[in-house]
Write a protein that holds these residues in place. Structure first.
Motif, PDB file in Angstrom:
ATOM      1  N   GLY A 311      75.061  50.199  13.602  1.00  0.00           N
ATOM      2  CA  GLY A 311      74.931  50.560  12.196  1.00  0.00           C
ATOM      3  C   GLY A 311      76.296  50.559  11.542  1.00  0.00           C
ATOM      4  N   ILE A 312      76.321  50.499  10.230  1.00  0.00           N
ATOM      5  CA  ILE A 312      77.581  50.551   9.488  1.00  0.00           C
ATOM      6  C   ILE A 312      77.425  51.546   8.346  1.00  0.00           C
ATOM      7  N   CYS A 313      78.450  52.357   8.135  1.00  0.00           N
ATOM      8  CA  CYS A 313      78.400  53.422   7.129  1.00  0.00           C
ATOM      9  C   CYS A 313      79.184  52.997   5.894  1.00  0.00           C
ATOM     10  N   ARG A 314      78.532  53.114   4.725  1.00  0.00           N
ATOM     11  CA  ARG A 314      79.161  52.806   3.441  1.00  0.00           C
ATOM     12  C   ARG A 314      78.983  54.030   2.549  1.00  0.00           C
ATOM     13  N   VAL A 315      80.075  54.747   2.313  1.00  0.00           N
ATOM     14  CA  VAL A 315      79.990  56.022   1.606  1.00  0.00           C
ATOM     15  C   VAL A 315      79.561  55.850   0.157  1.00  0.00           C
ATOM     16  N   ASP A 316      79.692  54.626  -0.384  1.00  0.00           N
ATOM     17  CA  ASP A 316      79.332  54.385  -1.778  1.00  0.00           C
ATOM     18  C   ASP A 316      77.884  53.924  -1.929  1.00  0.00           C
TER      19      ASP A 316
END
Length: 713
Positions: A311-316
């Motif tokens: 998975g990849i986390c994108r805070v926006d």
């Protein structure tokens, strides 16, 4: 008598020469001097002070160093794991063997264990906050910066070395990586505000070929900064020249030391607190308080493995977690409930024999180095080819981005703890291995660039068509809504209707003297329908930006809501463009009018105030939740939200968490939350608190309403 007096004085002089009691105010302690409880060393620049102290409300005594102007901020504790219950006849002295010791009746309570051949050793508190033992050659026999709280602690007999560390790093103090844990230097949190003994959290350098900073909770990793890329480690220290770091590498290019350069014009410190948050502070210009500069973890994407494997986390983004391209959620129901721990799995398995390709993902923190292979001299194309040859290679990247990039880092197995870095160098890119069927073309990212002009043209044309369609639809929808709004004006709002003349007469023709407040909707007037009935009239302002739809929504909402704690809506008035709501007038004003008034607050009895508190104390917090959510709620999340809310309304301001901590506690399931104390229902301030409160009267608020703006802690 004279003989007796002479003998007494002589004995006293001999004793004082052998065991001289230290005088307050200096920065040094000689071998024949001692420091008792209540006496201190003070650095020459008047910034730091050494002595015995009790943390918080604890009665235990510890030897420590603190800031002289803010003595509640402790930066180093000697006997942190061995508190002194009774400080009577307890002294700090320099022993004959060159060790710094805390003793009572010649029994060693704590020792620096700095044994060595020395003559006339002197203890000195430096301007940096470093406590040092020096001899006449000016060599350091021992220093607190090298042993941040790590020393031998005794309880009558020697217990040997007990490795622990300070919770604070000062400029000039080194973080040191060493394969021998006993020689490593790191930070360890306190157990609590009243207990400086070693807590659950450690901040340290981790070095597996590419160094990075990590936070551990009970030995389990909960945060990692991202690896050294030849330019920076992704912590805010590297982005600010004020805290410009110093780095030391060994002959194998392994980071072995990390520290902040000393700048005597700025007082700054880095502290790991009891909940595992790392805070950077700088002292304000008045030198009587501290400003928070940044906190780590800085957002939910900093939580280790937030989005699970692949998975990849994108805070926006909302939600913040998504699968890497070519992957799909492993457990869709859990994913929909924002439980991403299961991560993602491949849509199509890799086909090593039939050929795979790579997808470029730009500006990311590289995944954790769990299964990896590192070569610091291999070129980019060689790295790609080597990854293709290894069927179990799942991704590759260049570990160093300086000088155009160099080296080869390959991952094997799942990719864990990948996130997009805000403002990251676009050269920090990773190439994810995918089957040809999951790629736009079977080539690598270089070939994708050849197709970019055609793609740009296609996207531009499609975007133009789409914008035209959206514009046409928008105009149509807007016209339709205006027509429907005009038709709905005549609908029955199921409320008594007052005439405009009646309301104008009640408010003295909307006199300014009758205005009692003003909000985004418009001004609020006090009026009299009769000698016995007072009303509050909310008049829609032409500049409010709110239309009939918002007006109707409020009417419908208040018409349906009936509650003893809500103001009662009596009716409305619609006359041309005029729209007004008529409420009952409350003599008691708002809730804060009752809570903060010395006399009126007695009207709010304890049972009325204490029902999101008695339920918590009785372990019935879930009764606060709406029953309609019984089939969809997650119990731990509900309780966490309630607990955080109670922490935010504790009686004393210093007990309440700062907003960065609130965000961390809400966003991190693994965060350790303290037990909330009784909520405060009255104002209780010290003289210090008053300086941080600025009452401001707004021009739009007349007479009876004021706003108090609080500066954030």
């Amino acid at each position: 008598m004279a003989s007796f007096l002479f003998t007494t004085i002589s004995c006293a002089l001999i004793y004082s020469a052998e065991f001289f009691i230290f005088s307050v105010g200096t920065d040094t302690l000689s071998a024949n001097q001692t420091i008792a409880d209540g006496q201190t060393l003070i650095s020459q620049n008047q910034n730091f002070e050494l002595g015995f102290f009790s943390p918080g409300t604890s009665g235990n005594r510890f030897l420590g160093i603190w800031y002289k102007d803010t003595p509640d901020v402790i930066v180093w504790v000697a006997n942190r794991n061995n508190p002194i219950k009774d400080s009577h006849e307890v002294f700090l002295k320099v022993a004959e063997n060159g060790s710094l010791v805390i003793i009572r009746d010649e029994t060693i309570i704590w020792s620096s264990n700095s044994n060595g051949v020395t003559s006339n050793p002197i203890l000195q508190l430096l301007n940096t906050g470093n406590l040092v033992l020096v001899d006449k050659t000016s060599d350091f026999l021992w220093q607190s910066f090298d042993y941040p709280g790590r020393a031998a602690e005794h309880s009558g007999v020697s217990t040997g070395l007990q490795p622990s560390a300070s919770d604070t790093r000062l400029p000039g103090m080194r973080m040191v990586y060493n394969s021998n844990p006993g020689l490593e230097k790191h930070l360890t949190s306190w157990k609590s505000n009243e207990n400086p003994s070693s807590g659950n959290f450690i901040y340290r350098i981790e070095n597996q070929g590419l160094p990075e900073m990590v936070i551990l909770r009970d030995g389990v990793k909960i945060y990692r900064s991202g690896t050294w890329n030849g330019v920076y480690i992704n912590v805010p220290t590297f982005y600010n020249l004020v805290y410009k770091p110093g780095l030391v590498f060994d002959k194998d290019n392994k980071l072995i030391s990390f520290y902040d350069s000393y700048n005597n014009s700025i007082l700054t410190r880095l502290t790991i607190d009891q909940s595992g948050l790392l805070h950077r502070y700088t002292m304000n210009e008045r030198k009587d308080g501290w400003n928070l500069v940044y906190t780590i973890p800085k957002d939910p994407c900093d939580d280790y493995g937030k989005c699970g494997p692949n998975g990849i986390c994108r805070v926006d983004k909302v939600p913040i977690c998504e699968c890497l391209e070519g992957f799909t959620p492993k457990d869709k129901p859990d994913w929909d409930f924002q439980d991403w721990s299961g991560g993602c799995t491949r849509i199509t398995p890799l086909s090593c024999q039939n050929g795979d390709g790579f997808l470029e993902v730009t500006g990311v923190k590289y995944p954790a180095m769990l299964g990896f292979w590192l070569n610091t001299s291999m070129s980019f194309s060689e790295c790609r080819d080597e990854c293709l040859r290894k069927c179990n290679c799942t991704a590759y990247a260049q570990p160093y981005i300086n000088n155009g990039g160099s080296g080869c880092l390959m991952w094997f197995g799942d990719l864990i703890d990948t996130r997009v870095l805000p403002g990251a160098d676009m050269n920090q890119n990773i190439y994810i291995r995918l089957p040809v069927s999951e790629l736009e073309s079977p080539s690598d990212p270089k070939n994708k660039k050849k197709n970019k002009p055609a793609k740009v043209v296609l996207i531009s044309v499609a975007s133009g068509i789409l914008m035209s369609v959206v514009l046409c639809v928008g105009v149509f929808v807007l016209a339709r809504r205006k027509r429907q709004a005009a038709e709905r004006k005549s609908e029955d709002l199921e409320l008594p209707s007052f005439s405009f003349a009646t309301i104008a007469a009640a408010t003295n023709n909307f006199s300014e003297e009758n205005i009692i407040g003003e909000g985004g909707f418009g001004p609020v007037y006090k009026g009299n329908l009769s000698s016995e009935e007072e009303i509050a009239v909310k008049r829609l302002s032409e500049t409010s930006g709110q239309g009939f739809e918002e007006f109707k929504n409020e009417v419908i909402l208040f018409a349906k809501l009936q509650h003893s704690n809500l103001v009662r809506l009596l009716g409305c008035c619609i006359n041309g463009d005029e729209r007004m709501l008529i409420y009952e007038y409350l003599h008691n004003k708002s809730l804060d009018y009752l809570i903060f008034d010395q006399n009126r607050r007695t009207m709010l009895t304890w049972p009325k105030r204490c029902d999101a508190w008695l339920l918590w104390k009785d372990n019935k917090a879930l009764e606060l939740m709406d029953e309609c959510l019984n089939d969809s709620f997650i119990e731990s999340q509900v309780k966490r939200c309630i607990q955080v809310g109670l922490l935010c309304i504790q009686k004393l301001a210093e007990d309440r968490p700062v907003m960065s901590s609130v965000l961390f506690m809400l966003g991190c399931e693994g965060a350790v939350l303290s037990e909330p104390k009784e909520p405060g229902f009255f104002m209780e301030r010290s003289s210090v608190d008053v300086e941080n409160v600025t009452p401001t009267s707004k021009d739009s608020i007349r007479g009876t309403i004021t706003i108090t703006e609080l500066e954030p802690r």
